[in-house]
Design a protein around this motif. Sequence first.
Motif, PDB file in Angstrom:
ATOM      1  N   GLU A  50       0.853  -1.245   0.135  1.00 51.16           N
ATOM      2  CA  GLU A  50      -0.073   0.010   0.187  1.00 51.16           C
ATOM      3  C   GLU A  50       0.869   1.066  -0.142  1.00 51.16           C
ATOM      4  OE1 GLU A  50      -2.521  -0.402   3.431  1.00 51.16           O
ATOM      5  OE2 GLU A  50      -3.230  -2.097   2.857  1.00 51.16           O
ATOM      6  N   ILE A  51       0.358   2.312  -0.556  1.00 46.99           N
ATOM      7  CA  ILE A  51       1.210   3.644  -0.786  1.00 46.99           C
ATOM      8  C   ILE A  51       0.237   4.547  -0.600  1.00 46.99           C
ATOM      9  CG2 ILE A  51       0.890   3.404  -3.143  1.00 46.99           C
ATOM     10  CD1 ILE A  51       3.425   5.000  -3.345  1.00 46.99           C
ATOM     11  N   ASN A  52       0.765   5.740   0.108  1.00 51.62           N
ATOM     12  CA  ASN A  52       0.173   6.797   0.383  1.00 51.62           C
ATOM     13  C   ASN A  52       0.629   8.247   0.254  1.00 51.62           C
ATOM     14  OD1 ASN A  52      -1.129   9.316   2.121  1.00 51.62           O
ATOM     15  ND2 ASN A  52      -2.444   7.324   3.317  1.00 51.62           N
ATOM     16  N   VAL A  53       0.181   8.933  -0.220  1.00 52.47           N
ATOM     17  CA  VAL A  53       1.065  10.493  -0.743  1.00 52.47           C
ATOM     18  C   VAL A  53       0.130  11.476  -0.718  1.00 52.47           C
ATOM     19  CG1 VAL A  53       2.559   9.151  -2.540  1.00 52.47           C
ATOM     20  CG2 VAL A  53       0.434  10.207  -3.289  1.00 52.47           C
ATOM     21  N   PRO A  54       0.711  12.739  -0.230  1.00 50.88           N
ATOM     22  CA  PRO A  54      -0.109  13.934  -0.041  1.00 50.88           C
ATOM     23  C   PRO A  54      -0.810  14.215  -1.268  1.00 50.88           C
ATOM     24  CG  PRO A  54       1.919  14.204   0.920  1.00 50.88           C
ATOM     25  CD  PRO A  54       2.094  12.980   0.150  1.00 50.88           C
ATOM     26  N   ASN A  55      -1.887  15.155  -1.444  1.00 50.04           N
ATOM     27  CA  ASN A  55      -2.308  15.530  -2.577  1.00 50.04           C
ATOM     28  C   ASN A  55      -1.345  16.567  -3.371  1.00 50.04           C
ATOM     29  OD1 ASN A  55      -4.732  15.979  -4.048  1.00 50.04           O
ATOM     30  ND2 ASN A  55      -4.808  17.876  -3.572  1.00 50.04           N
ATOM     31  N   ASN A  56      -0.530  17.139  -2.958  1.00 53.39           N
ATOM     32  CA  ASN A  56       0.472  18.223  -3.571  1.00 53.39           C
ATOM     33  C   ASN A  56       1.024  17.463  -4.544  1.00 53.39           C
ATOM     34  OD1 ASN A  56       1.817  17.223  -1.574  1.00 53.39           O
ATOM     35  ND2 ASN A  56       3.110  18.870  -1.516  1.00 53.39           N
ATOM     36  N   TYR A  57       1.525  16.021  -4.302  1.00 55.58           N
ATOM     37  CA  TYR A  57       2.116  15.335  -5.025  1.00 55.58           C
ATOM     38  C   TYR A  57       1.238  14.807  -6.326  1.00 55.58           C
ATOM     39  CZ  TYR A  57       6.341  14.460  -1.996  1.00 55.58           C
ATOM     40  OH  TYR A  57       7.558  14.619  -1.136  1.00 55.58           O
ATOM     41  N   ARG A  58       0.286  14.545  -6.185  1.00 58.66           N
ATOM     42  CA  ARG A  58      -0.574  14.035  -6.991  1.00 58.66           C
ATOM     43  C   ARG A  58      -1.255  15.022  -7.919  1.00 58.66           C
ATOM     44  NH1 ARG A  58      -5.423  14.047  -8.752  1.00 58.66           N
ATOM     45  NH2 ARG A  58      -6.130  15.560  -7.220  1.00 58.66           N
ATOM     46  N   VAL A  59      -1.345  16.360  -7.589  1.00 56.23           N
ATOM     47  CA  VAL A  59      -1.858  17.403  -8.582  1.00 56.23           C
ATOM     48  C   VAL A  59      -0.602  17.685  -9.550  1.00 56.23           C
ATOM     49  CG1 VAL A  59      -2.255  19.799  -8.699  1.00 56.23           C
ATOM     50  CG2 VAL A  59      -3.438  18.445  -6.836  1.00 56.23           C
ATOM     51  N   ASP A  60       0.710  17.688  -8.877  1.00 58.31           N
ATOM     52  CA  ASP A  60       1.757  18.044  -9.744  1.00 58.31           C
ATOM     53  C   ASP A  60       2.047  16.751 -10.731  1.00 58.31           C
ATOM     54  OD1 ASP A  60       4.480  19.134 -10.220  1.00 58.31           O
ATOM     55  OD2 ASP A  60       5.020  17.171  -9.729  1.00 58.31           O
ATOM     56  N   GLY A  61       1.879  15.586 -10.338  1.00 55.52           N
ATOM     57  CA  GLY A  61       1.914  14.532 -11.057  1.00 55.52           C
ATOM     58  C   GLY A  61       3.220  13.827 -11.529  1.00 55.52           C
ATOM     59  N   ASN A  62       4.179  14.715 -11.310  1.00 52.98           N
ATOM     60  CA  ASN A  62       5.614  14.000 -11.955  1.00 52.98           C
ATOM     61  C   ASN A  62       6.060  12.996 -11.066  1.00 52.98           C
ATOM     62  OD1 ASN A  62       6.307  15.605 -14.089  1.00 52.98           O
ATOM     63  ND2 ASN A  62       5.791  17.244 -12.721  1.00 52.98           N
ATOM     64  N   LEU A  63       6.127  12.986  -9.690  1.00 50.74           N
ATOM     65  CA  LEU A  63       6.608  12.084  -8.725  1.00 50.74           C
ATOM     66  C   LEU A  63       6.340  10.514  -9.357  1.00 50.74           C
ATOM     67  CD1 LEU A  63       8.071  11.563  -6.024  1.00 50.74           C
ATOM     68  CD2 LEU A  63       6.082  11.428  -5.137  1.00 50.74           C
ATOM     69  N   ALA A  64       7.265   9.753  -9.155  1.00 52.79           N
ATOM     70  CA  ALA A  64       6.784   8.269  -9.599  1.00 52.79           C
ATOM     71  C   ALA A  64       7.643   7.451  -8.488  1.00 52.79           C
ATOM     72  CB  ALA A  64       7.578   8.271 -11.194  1.00 52.79           C
ATOM     73  N   TYR A  65       7.087   6.167  -8.714  1.00 55.01           N
ATOM     74  CA  TYR A  65       7.617   5.363  -7.512  1.00 55.01           C
ATOM     75  C   TYR A  65       7.795   3.843  -8.357  1.00 55.01           C
ATOM     76  CZ  TYR A  65       2.843   3.611  -7.592  1.00 55.01           C
ATOM     77  OH  TYR A  65       1.424   2.960  -7.878  1.00 55.01           O
ATOM     78  N   GLN A  66       8.546   2.900  -8.047  1.00 50.43           N
ATOM     79  CA  GLN A  66       8.497   1.721  -8.575  1.00 50.43           C
ATOM     80  C   GLN A  66       9.149   0.580  -7.626  1.00 50.43           C
ATOM     81  OE1 GLN A  66      10.638   1.312 -12.134  1.00 50.43           O
ATOM     82  NE2 GLN A  66      12.322   2.801 -11.516  1.00 50.43           N
ATOM     83  N   VAL A  67       8.860  -0.629  -7.770  1.00 50.63           N
ATOM     84  CA  VAL A  67       9.612  -1.530  -7.053  1.00 50.63           C
ATOM     85  C   VAL A  67      10.650  -2.337  -7.832  1.00 50.63           C
ATOM     86  CG1 VAL A  67       9.263  -4.119  -6.303  1.00 50.63           C
ATOM     87  CG2 VAL A  67       7.354  -2.594  -6.043  1.00 50.63           C
ATOM     88  N   PHE A  68      11.831  -2.326  -7.112  1.00 50.79           N
ATOM     89  CA  PHE A  68      13.116  -2.901  -7.834  1.00 50.79           C
ATOM     90  C   PHE A  68      13.577  -4.135  -7.098  1.00 50.79           C
ATOM     91  CE2 PHE A  68      14.926   0.060  -4.623  1.00 50.79           C
ATOM     92  CZ  PHE A  68      15.754  -0.731  -4.193  1.00 50.79           C
ATOM     93  N   LEU A  69      14.352  -4.877  -7.996  1.00 48.90           N
ATOM     94  CA  LEU A  69      15.153  -5.860  -7.581  1.00 48.90           C
ATOM     95  C   LEU A  69      16.531  -5.986  -7.890  1.00 48.90           C
ATOM     96  CD1 LEU A  69      12.794  -8.889  -8.602  1.00 48.90           C
ATOM     97  CD2 LEU A  69      12.581  -7.632  -6.585  1.00 48.90           C
TER      98      LEU A  69
ATOM     99  N   VAL B 225       2.517   9.113  -9.493  1.00 47.14           N
ATOM    100  CA  VAL B 225       1.610   9.096  -8.519  1.00 47.14           C
ATOM    101  C   VAL B 225       0.199  10.038  -8.954  1.00 47.14           C
ATOM    102  CG1 VAL B 225       3.466   9.213  -6.795  1.00 47.14           C
ATOM    103  CG2 VAL B 225       2.501  11.484  -7.585  1.00 47.14           C
ATOM    104  N   ALA B 226       0.318  10.534 -10.063  1.00 47.70           N
ATOM    105  CA  ALA B 226      -0.980  10.982 -10.571  1.00 47.70           C
ATOM    106  C   ALA B 226      -2.129  10.138 -10.615  1.00 47.70           C
ATOM    107  CB  ALA B 226      -0.428  11.829 -11.953  1.00 47.70           C
ATOM    108  N   ASP B 227      -1.684   8.878 -10.721  1.00 41.36           N
ATOM    109  CA  ASP B 227      -2.788   7.668 -10.793  1.00 41.36           C
ATOM    110  C   ASP B 227      -3.222   7.281  -9.579  1.00 41.36           C
ATOM    111  OD1 ASP B 227      -2.611   7.653 -13.543  1.00 41.36           O
ATOM    112  OD2 ASP B 227      -1.026   6.295 -13.515  1.00 41.36           O
ATOM    113  N   LEU B 228      -2.742   7.898  -8.245  1.00 43.88           N
ATOM    114  CA  LEU B 228      -3.192   7.617  -7.074  1.00 43.88           C
ATOM    115  C   LEU B 228      -4.259   8.252  -6.555  1.00 43.88           C
ATOM    116  CD1 LEU B 228       0.097   6.635  -5.317  1.00 43.88           C
ATOM    117  CD2 LEU B 228      -1.128   5.021  -6.300  1.00 43.88           C
TER     118      LEU B 228
END
Length: 898
Positions: free
Chosen positions: A344-363, A378-381
């Motif tokens: 599960e992931i939780n981000v504040p609204n300012n990240y979502r509105v800007d929409g650039n911040l990204a995340y991924q799982v890596f190995l 995070v724009a999709d969250l």
Amino acid sequence: MKLRLSYLALTIGAVLLSGCGGGLAGGSDDDLDPLSPIIEEEISLDGPRPPEGAAVITSEGPSLLDVSGKPILMRGVNLQYGDNPEAAMAGIEPIANIGSNVVRVLLTEATTAGELQASLDVIVANDMIALLTLDSAEKLACMDDDSFFYEATNELWLDRWLPILAEAKYQAHLMFNIANEWGPINIWNSNSIGYDEYIDAYKIAIRRFRSAGFQVPLVIDAPHCGEDYNAFLGGRGRELMAADEANNIVLSVHAFGSRWDSSGELSAAIEKLSFESLPLVITEFSDANIDEGAIDHEDLMKRALGGKSLLLRMPWETTADTAGYAYTFEPPVDFSEGSGINFEINVPNNYRVDGNLAYQVFLIDDQGRYGALGFNSVADLQANAWNDVSIVAKSESDFGYIEAGFDLTRVEQLGFEVTANGKPADIQGDIKFDNLIVGVADTGGDTTTAVYQENFDDGLQGWGHNNGAGDASSVQNTNGELTLLAPWVSGNSSSQIGFPNLDTLSPAIDITQPLNLTVDVFIPAEYANETGLNIQFIFNGNDWKGFAGFGYTSYNGFTFGEWNTLTVKITNFAADAGYISSDFPLDAPPVLAGLQIGGIAVSPKTEPLRFDNFRITPEEPQAEAETIYEATFTFDEEWSYLLGAGDDTSVYQYNDALAILAPWDADNTGTTVNYDAAASLSPAINLQSPFAISVDVWIPQEYDSESSMNMQFFFSPNNYDGFAGFGYTQASNLTLGAWNTLTVNIANFAQDAGYISDGFILDKPPQRVGFQVGGITSGKSEPILIDNFRITAEGRPSVPENIVLDLNFEEQSQVDTFALSYFNSPAWMESSLVDSKLMGDGAQAYGWIAWSWFGNPSPNEGLNISLSEDTAILTERGEEITNGEYGIEATAEDVSFQ
């Protein structure tokens, strides 16, 4: 399906109600300060008053505090007291004896002051909170008429019961739940003004209680039978608190129905409510073991404890900053047979509105090589809420990026990467991760869930020739594979091979349950001329009675000179069989499982067919579905006529369904009905993710002459400019005089549409959803009915059962297992990134009060907690709620009252 009245009654009613319609969602259009209490005429309260300065339960942010200032997590039981006070009184002491710190006492308008006092005396003697609740199925529950709401406040709470409620000895124990389940129906939209009158009414009630001198907590039930938590969102919860001079408001919700019936929906509801920063209690909840599709009460109790999370507080300095934090496996783990990763992931609204911040799982493998499993914006969250994320990785093709030589058999690190991805440095905020679960499939063609499997590494293991061309010598084991080479000729062109001891396995194979069959087959190139070639799975029934074949695959289904994997899903053994003999026993384990190879008749062969990894596995658990939108038409759902034959009077609600009866004729053959607020639903309809849509339809017998009649679902895009139709169904596929369920699974919106207009907006929620009927060429006297219109999104898939990592970050030691793995930034220093990883808050803790002690009538008697009113002899449900891992005994704490 809801109970139905007779169709004759419905037909008569259709004539009487043909002009009905309209919506229940009212609203106040006045320009009011939303944080100011509503103004009303002064009222005269001449009765007794509670002592000034009396110690009471108070609220502070999301916490309730007892009179000593210690936080309270309410754990208790509902008592249906007002229905039969004399009998119900005997339940109070047993409720205390199972460890409850609260009892929710349901009062009625018939409850006398003496009956109320008697219950309070027993509750106080047993050191419990008395959460008093006014209940009326006829005048309050699931209703928005405010006449009895105000009458009850003035004539019951602040008149008949006032002398008892004002007594000093009760103040530390009291909470007033003003009106059980009262409020508007079927809004379910946090942006709607339809809650305004509900909020205004409660502001007036709050003011009256405070004017009477009460400082105890006032508990406000959500509308729509207690289920619609959206009424408290968007600042409305805080608006109620601002209207209370005592600042002592508690939000109450009831966890029943499709908006609460999955773990994801429960989590989302609690997280959204947490942003009102008010105490929350689930004052009633159902049970998935009793009610089909109901909530998982054990999950609800577990989540009620609240939690912690892995928090990343990144010191963003440039638009190119990237960092990864990871868990290290010791020793490395084999991911080569497939994996599932849920978190599960939780981000504040300012990240979502800007929409650039990204995340991924890596190995990262044990040689330091890197692979990333999908780059996500995070724009999709959903902002300020916990979002479920699921990743399935079965091969290198599932990676967004994988470094050359990456060794999936030796994965040493798994982690979360966050990257600015062009985000301005001044956009800051905590990024939280929680409930990380990682599972991998076992190696070597083995799985922990297979009920039977054979990879032939240790010989044939009982497999052999069963029937047809060839003999025992036709089946060999070569290099860990089963090989078959028979003297096939025309007239003797098929062979059967199999394992003949299937009925000796423990546990036995249960063919009454869903199963999956798989096998790997290598067909040499010299078989390419055998255009009649076919292969299927076979079973012989118990005691060698009967034959069944599955998954018949012909010549065109194979690639020659390569390995092919054949897979068959069996949901219903008899129905899914390509052929099954009438004498096949369906209630006992089969004796043989194997393969039949047929159609080899052109020429003898020199190379054998090769087989490997034969498996029989139980059906994998289905992904949990989340209800995005549902209209049951028990109440007005704000559906309306849109276009085609008829007008607004052609669509009306009747008998818990939506009726459609238009003046159809040869020139006006269709009618379209719709819900015109789909764009504002929360969670939103995401047209770029898989979802399903379904509806129940009743078509009267008089439509049997309409051979061209058809039906379909439709969507209008966010700007209203366009149309997409799904699930076009003709009359020949419908049963008249009965309920039909139409369902469409939409994996790719544009591709799965029967028709979609050019330029249909796919990256925003649709504005309309609806239903069309067409091809009706003559007038009718009886309406078509639709019911249970539902849109569900696909939930997250289950991880494999071989769990290699399960972290809920409740302990600092779990947070510490995640360490900085790498970073890339023109400005960052490693020391600042090490300090950026913290333990954060997870889900908000909340109280709960189980429904209910005793007295639920059929068919809901399974919701009883006790087997009798006056003893703590518990039902199975009662045992789980009381003595389960997260039950009353384990989680309730004593409350101080002085």
